[in-house]
Design an enzyme around this catalytic site. Structure first.
Site, PDB file in Angstrom:
ATOM      1  N   ASP A   2       0.852  -1.206   0.000  1.00  0.00           N
ATOM      2  CA  ASP A   2       0.000   0.000   0.000  1.00  0.00           C
ATOM      3  C   ASP A   2       0.874   1.237   0.000  1.00  0.00           C
ATOM      4  O   ASP A   2       2.057   1.180   0.358  1.00  0.00           O
ATOM      5  CB  ASP A   2      -0.958   0.011   1.202  1.00  0.00           C
ATOM      6  CG  ASP A   2      -0.222   0.099   2.543  1.00  0.00           C
ATOM      7  OD1 ASP A   2       0.807  -0.583   2.705  1.00  0.00           O
ATOM      8  OD2 ASP A   2      -0.679   0.858   3.418  1.00  0.00           O
ATOM      9  N   ASP A  25       8.837   3.915  -1.059  1.00  0.00           N
ATOM     10  CA  ASP A  25       8.044   3.503   0.118  1.00  0.00           C
ATOM     11  C   ASP A  25       6.737   2.876  -0.322  1.00  0.00           C
ATOM     12  O   ASP A  25       5.745   3.561  -0.460  1.00  0.00           O
ATOM     13  CB  ASP A  25       7.814   4.720   1.014  1.00  0.00           C
ATOM     14  CG  ASP A  25       7.104   4.396   2.314  1.00  0.00           C
ATOM     15  OD1 ASP A  25       6.947   3.211   2.624  1.00  0.00           O
ATOM     16  OD2 ASP A  25       6.697   5.343   3.008  1.00  0.00           O
ATOM     17  N   GLU A  48       0.014  -0.985   5.869  1.00  0.00           N
ATOM     18  CA  GLU A  48       1.068  -0.407   6.714  1.00  0.00           C
ATOM     19  C   GLU A  48       0.885   1.084   6.900  1.00  0.00           C
ATOM     20  O   GLU A  48       1.074   1.618   7.995  1.00  0.00           O
ATOM     21  CB  GLU A  48       2.449  -0.685   6.101  1.00  0.00           C
ATOM     22  CG  GLU A  48       3.603  -0.439   7.065  1.00  0.00           C
ATOM     23  CD  GLU A  48       4.133   0.982   7.089  1.00  0.00           C
ATOM     24  OE1 GLU A  48       4.919   1.304   7.979  1.00  0.00           O
ATOM     25  OE2 GLU A  48       3.762   1.788   6.212  1.00  0.00           O
ATOM     26  N   HIS A  89       6.114  10.012   1.032  1.00  0.00           N
ATOM     27  CA  HIS A  89       4.909  10.690   1.559  1.00  0.00           C
ATOM     28  C   HIS A  89       4.713  12.077   0.952  1.00  0.00           C
ATOM     29  O   HIS A  89       3.749  12.766   1.293  1.00  0.00           O
ATOM     30  CB  HIS A  89       4.909  10.795   3.101  1.00  0.00           C
ATOM     31  CG  HIS A  89       4.870   9.479   3.810  1.00  0.00           C
ATOM     32  ND1 HIS A  89       4.330   9.322   5.063  1.00  0.00           N
ATOM     33  CD2 HIS A  89       5.272   8.244   3.432  1.00  0.00           C
ATOM     34  CE1 HIS A  89       4.432   8.049   5.427  1.00  0.00           C
ATOM     35  NE2 HIS A  89       5.010   7.383   4.446  1.00  0.00           N
TER      36      HIS A  89
HETATM   37  N1  BES Z   1       8.725   3.187   5.279  1.00  0.00           N
HETATM   38  C1  BES Z   1       8.094   4.040   6.207  1.00  0.00           C
HETATM   39  C2  BES Z   1       8.845   4.209   7.501  1.00  0.00           C
HETATM   40  C3  BES Z   1      10.256   4.686   7.399  1.00  0.00           C
HETATM   41  C4  BES Z   1      10.713   5.428   6.325  1.00  0.00           C
HETATM   42  C5  BES Z   1      11.102   4.390   8.393  1.00  0.00           C
HETATM   43  C6  BES Z   1      12.012   5.855   6.267  1.00  0.00           C
HETATM   44  C7  BES Z   1      12.384   4.830   8.359  1.00  0.00           C
HETATM   45  C8  BES Z   1      12.852   5.558   7.291  1.00  0.00           C
HETATM   46  C9  BES Z   1       6.722   3.510   6.503  1.00  0.00           C
HETATM   47  O1  BES Z   1       6.043   3.072   5.363  1.00  0.00           O
HETATM   48  C10 BES Z   1       5.907   4.638   7.068  1.00  0.00           C
HETATM   49  O2  BES Z   1       5.814   5.674   6.491  1.00  0.00           O
HETATM   50  N2  BES Z   1       5.319   4.404   8.212  1.00  0.00           N
HETATM   51  C11 BES Z   1       4.419   5.314   8.793  1.00  0.00           C
HETATM   52  C12 BES Z   1       3.645   4.531   9.792  1.00  0.00           C
HETATM   53  C13 BES Z   1       2.382   5.138  10.255  1.00  0.00           C
HETATM   54  C14 BES Z   1       1.473   5.592   9.165  1.00  0.00           C
HETATM   55  C15 BES Z   1       1.689   4.191  11.199  1.00  0.00           C
HETATM   56  C16 BES Z   1       5.125   6.475   9.440  1.00  0.00           C
HETATM   57  O3  BES Z   1       6.256   6.329   9.937  1.00  0.00           O
HETATM   58  O4  BES Z   1       4.562   7.563   9.448  1.00  0.00           O
HETATM   59 ZN    ZN Z   2       5.407   5.235   4.435  1.00  0.00          ZN
END
Ligand code: BES
Ligand code: ZN
Length: 444
Positions: free
Chosen positions: A76, A107, A141, A416
């Site tokens: 996703d 991502d 996720e 993002h």
């Molecule tokens: N891949 C990211 C997290 C990430 C990116 C960790 C770069 C370290 C370095 C993950 O997909 C993400 O964006 N997670 C969200 C989780 C949330 C929506 C519960 C986040 O960290 O905001």
């Molecule tokens: Zn992410």
């Protein structure tokens, strides 16, 4: 175009935005595409329903004398807005300047497919894998993995493994293999403040009734002191202090100096808790962030209105040993206690995920480091991460297994954000990395 890039482009064309119910069919189609890809590679692949988006599980034929490696990824993606800031449409991938541009390029589709294609290449070259493999790919996720913990508990016996590997984190600089050994946790909530029963004329009633937008601003302001420390009672109680060895090690990590943070963010200045570098602030200190705020007239020009309601969306990034439920309880208490008079407050608790830290020098950690060295030809860098992958600590809680974070996301990948991108060289290195990883983990 190489067959690997063609696969990635097909994968990227699905607008698998998990948060938007209008895309539910696209998320499902994307899972269906994955099943087809994994089956063509000779794996058994199954789609498992959850209350929302499906989970994909794939395996090779397991043998009792081999290590079992679980590889996790998410198919996703985040929403694309603001759409007008994309140079090219987010779901029409394109290569420019050696990078692949699309939502999900880094991502997590690009990194996730590097796992898949590394496995495919090993299968093609050797006819089999040196390990028992379990692929676990989810479609939730980016909305906090609301159904994955229950899935793990239900399918625990099918997911027994020795170690977990994930490429969904950062890499400090191009060509610098990076092993993540920590993630921040997260806890989200939303506050709605309600005032008069309808928007009012601000001349006729302003001064006589409370303004919810002003009240929201005061509530937000109550969360930090002037130096950026969070003022919620007990917020720092369970924060594990940074260790000297990691502060010393991080001071030498390339690509994460304060100057690098300034450059990559395009911000006019840095701001954060006194006494810590930017890397320390993001990797090892907790925060309170406003992710969205609103209320009142947003159109052109002025409209003299006293809004009937206003809202704010918060997320708190957490570090070991903070507990999301405990933090949200403390935050809610703070918000209710600091709510200005004359408005009604509603606090809606959102999703959360626990923080994570693991020893990077464990036997699996060392195997991951040698795989990174083989793929990049440089000594791997050890970091923690500011972002969150909520399921990682849950893997430990339910399956009893630790996770290796083999990140391929560059700081300027714009995950993002508009114009998300992934260097072709990272995609190729990721494929090599996964081949090396299987060999190194098999030998532990
Ligand atoms: N891949 C990211 C997290 C990430 C990116 C960790 C770069 C370290 C370095 C993950 O997909 C993400 O964006 N997670 C969200 C989780 C949330 C929506 C519960 C986040 O960290 O905001
Ligand atoms: Zn992410």
């Amino acid at each position: 175009m190489t067959p690997e890039l063609e696969d990635l482009f097909s994968f990227l064309r699905f607008p698998s935005v998990s948060t938007d119910s209008r895309n539910a069919g696209d998320v499902r189609d994307c899972a269906g595409w994955l099943i087809g890809k994994l089956q063509r590679m000779g794996l058994t692949a199954e789609l498992h329903e959850t209350p929302k988006h499906p989970v994909v599980i794939a395996k090779n034929a397991h043998r009792p004398d081999r290590k079992t490696v679980l590889i996790y990824g998410h198919y996703d993606v985040q929403p694309v807005d603001p759409l007008n800031l994309w140079t090219t449409p987010p779901f029409e991938p394109e290569i420019r300047h050696g990078r692949i541009w699309a939502r999900g390029a880094t991502d997590n589709k690009g990194q996730m497919l590097a796992h898949v294609l590394g496995v495919e290449k090993t299968l093609k070259e050797h006819g089999e894998l040196p390990v028992n493999l379990i692929f676990l790919f989810e479609g939730e996720e980016e909305i906090g993995s609301p159904n994955l913990a229950a899935f793990l508990a239900e399918h625990k016996d099918d997911l027994i493994c020795d170690v977990i590997a994930i490429s969904d984190t950062g890499m400090v600089a191009p060509g610098m293999g990076t092993l993540g050994y920590g993630l921040r946790g997260i806890a989200c909530c939303e506050v709605k403040l309600t005032g008069p029963e309808r928007d009012l004329h601000s001349g006729l009633f302003g001064g006589a009734v409370a303004n919810p937008a002003t009240a929201v601003a005061r509530l937000v302001a109550s969360l930090h002191d002037a130096d950026g420390r969070v003022l919620v009672d007990g917020f720092y109680d369970d924060v594990r202090p940074l260790e000297d060895w990691e502060r010393e090690m991080w001071a030498k990590v390339p690509g994460v100096s304060d100057a690098d943070f300034l450059k990559v963010t395009g911000s006019p200045g840095l701001f954060g808790e006194e006494g810590y570098t930017s890397a320390e602030r993001t990797w090892a200190r907790p925060t309170a962030e406003v992710n969205g705020i609103g209320g009142g007239y947003q159109g052109e020009g002025s409209k003299t209105v006293l809004p009937a309601e206003a809202f704010v969306k918060f997320s708190f990034r957490l570090v070991p040993d903070q507990d999301p439920a405990d933090i949200l309880a403390k935050v809610e208490k703070h918000l209710r206690a600091h709510c200005p008079p004359g408005v009604k407050i509603e606090v809606e608790i959102g999703h959360d995920g626990k923080p994570y830290v693991v020893d990077p020098h464990s036997k699996f950690g060392l195997a991951a480091q040698s795989a990174l060295k083989m793929a990049f030809g440089t000594e791997p860098v050890l970091i923690r991460e500011g972002g969150s992958i909520p399921i990682v600590q849950t893997f430990r809680d339910i399956l009893g297994v630790d996770t290796l974070l083999l990140g391929l996301a560059l700081a300027d990948a714009q995950i993002h954000s508009p114009d998300e991108n992934f260097p072709v060289e990272n995609f190729e290195a990721g494929i090599r990395l996964n081949q090396a990883l299987l060999t190194e983990l098999a030998a532990v």
